[in-house]
Design an enzyme around this catalytic site. Structure first.
Site, PDB file in Angstrom:
ATOM      1  N   SER A 218     -11.644   1.427   2.371  1.00 46.31           N
ATOM      2  CA  SER A 218     -10.945   0.814   3.504  1.00 46.31           C
ATOM      3  C   SER A 218     -10.158   1.873   4.267  1.00 46.31           C
ATOM      4  O   SER A 218      -9.359   2.607   3.675  1.00 46.31           O
ATOM      5  CB  SER A 218     -10.001  -0.284   3.014  1.00 46.31           C
ATOM      6  OG  SER A 218     -10.723  -1.356   2.448  1.00 46.31           O
TER       7      SER A 218
ATOM      8  N   ARG B  69       0.802  -1.225   0.000  1.00 50.45           N
ATOM      9  CA  ARG B  69       0.000   0.000   0.000  1.00 50.45           C
ATOM     10  C   ARG B  69       0.836   1.278   0.000  1.00 50.45           C
ATOM     11  O   ARG B  69       0.433   2.287   0.556  1.00 50.45           O
ATOM     12  CB  ARG B  69      -0.979   0.002   1.174  1.00 50.45           C
ATOM     13  CG  ARG B  69      -1.993  -1.142   1.134  1.00 50.45           C
ATOM     14  CD  ARG B  69      -2.842  -1.114  -0.127  1.00 50.45           C
ATOM     15  NE  ARG B  69      -3.674  -2.297  -0.213  1.00 50.45           N
ATOM     16  CZ  ARG B  69      -3.356  -3.410  -0.886  1.00 50.45           C
ATOM     17  NH1 ARG B  69      -2.214  -3.448  -1.577  1.00 50.45           N
ATOM     18  NH2 ARG B  69      -4.164  -4.438  -0.908  1.00 50.45           N
TER      19      ARG B  69
ATOM     20  N   GLU C  67      -4.950   3.925   6.018  1.00 48.21           N
ATOM     21  CA  GLU C  67      -4.833   3.763   4.570  1.00 48.21           C
ATOM     22  C   GLU C  67      -5.414   4.999   3.867  1.00 48.21           C
ATOM     23  O   GLU C  67      -4.917   5.431   2.834  1.00 48.21           O
ATOM     24  CB  GLU C  67      -5.565   2.510   4.104  1.00 48.21           C
ATOM     25  CG  GLU C  67      -5.423   2.213   2.628  1.00 48.21           C
ATOM     26  CD  GLU C  67      -5.934   0.838   2.248  1.00 48.21           C
ATOM     27  OE1 GLU C  67      -6.549   0.719   1.169  1.00 48.21           O
ATOM     28  OE2 GLU C  67      -5.728  -0.131   3.020  1.00 48.21           O
TER      29      GLU C  67
END
Length: 307
Positions: free
Chosen positions: A229, A180, A299
């Site tokens: 998310s 990520r 995130e």
């Protein structure tokens, strides 16, 4: 609140600019959470040359922030000082099939549209993008992934403009993808990428994309005001499991709520402020740390200043 208007001074400093400058652009109109204060000045470049010209001639002390479609973003209630650059599909959304399994894609192309274009070209390996909200630029920035795939699997090179206006071609190694994130400096703005897949069966590709769509519909609050998310999955487990175990499913702060359907999603139930959403997220992080000893990493990107 509003910021001092920078547009007249910028227009004088950048006489060859072809894109649009807007003072005090409300960011709540442009984020999926529908919260946040204004951008002091919003710049929408016409194309990569226009973007490069602007970056080469902007005052060096002017803060620059880049946003996409606002899917994975909290803009704080005080807004964003300086210039916010937003690439649009008109100038940066082209998808071109080059043959030999390759697509050249602009940074403002929606991830789902890239997956569809690949499917139409008979290319496998792009299906995971159909389940990721946002644009290619954001996917490059965070090595976006889902459903068994991630950007590092399909990127061959990326195109960008540096903070000094220099045009860049970045190899896969230059991108430095990890979970990520990419290793590319924050001041570098992605403008597109060369992607590659493998020949696939059209029916199998379509079935996989339909399966991803069904999963999202059943398991995620995709019709709510959400940013996707919220936290990265820690090694060996899922963020939602830790959040659920900490008793946070359905937890509220003001108008913000942890989704009952998928508790790694935060929701604006209608009247949340950015502060409500961020405070809720920090409350979840604290409770997860207290109950499991695990620190969740955001995130969702959070930018701007609080009120």
């Amino acid at each position: 609140m509003s910021f001092p208007d920078l547009v007249p001074d910028l227009a004088r400093a950048l006489p060859e600019l072809r894109g649009r400058l807007v003072a005090n652009q409300p960011m709540a109109e442009l984020t999926w959470f529908r919260v946040g204060g204004p951008a002091q000045v919003m710049f929408t470049p016409l194309d990569a040359d226009d973007l490069a010209y602007a970056l080469a001639h902007l005052p060096r002390d002017l803060p620059v922030t880049v946003v996409g479609v606002g899917s994975n973003l909290i803009v704080r209630d005080g807004g964003i000082p300086g210039m916010v650059i937003r690439l649009t599909a008109k100038g940066f959304g082209a998808i071109e099939s080059l043959g030999e399994g390759r697509l050249r894609v602009g940074a403002a192309a929606l991830d789902k549209r890239v997956a569809t274009a690949a499917a139409e070209a008979g290319l496998a390996g792009f299906e995971f993008l159909s389940g990721i909200p946002g644009t290619l630029g954001g996917a490059l920035r965070m090595n976006a992934g889902a459903h068994g795939g991630e950007m590092k699997d399909i990127v061959r090179e990326a195109y960008a403009v540096g903070p000094d206006g220099a045009r860049l071609v970045l190899s896969l190694a230059d991108l430095g993808f990890s979970y990520r994130r990419s290793a590319v400096a924050d001041g570098v703005i992605f403008t597109g990428a060369l992607l590659a897949g493998t020949p696939g069966d059209a029916a199998e590709i379509a079935a996989r994309m339909a399966e991803i769509a069904r999963h999202r519909e059943e398991a995620q609050p995709i019709r709510a005001r959400t940013g996707g998310s919220t936290f990265k999955n820690p090694p060996g487990t899922s963020a939602w499991k830790l959040i659920d175990a900490a008793g946070c499913r359905g937890l509220r702060v003001g108008g913000a709520q942890v989704s009952e359907l998928h508790c790694n999603f935060l929701l604006n139930t209608g009247d949340a402020s950015a502060a409500d959403i961020e405070t809720l997220g920090e409350t979840v992080r604290r409770r997860v740390l207290e109950t499991s000893g695990v620190t969740l990493d955001w995130e969702i990107k959070r930018i701007g200043i609080p009120l």
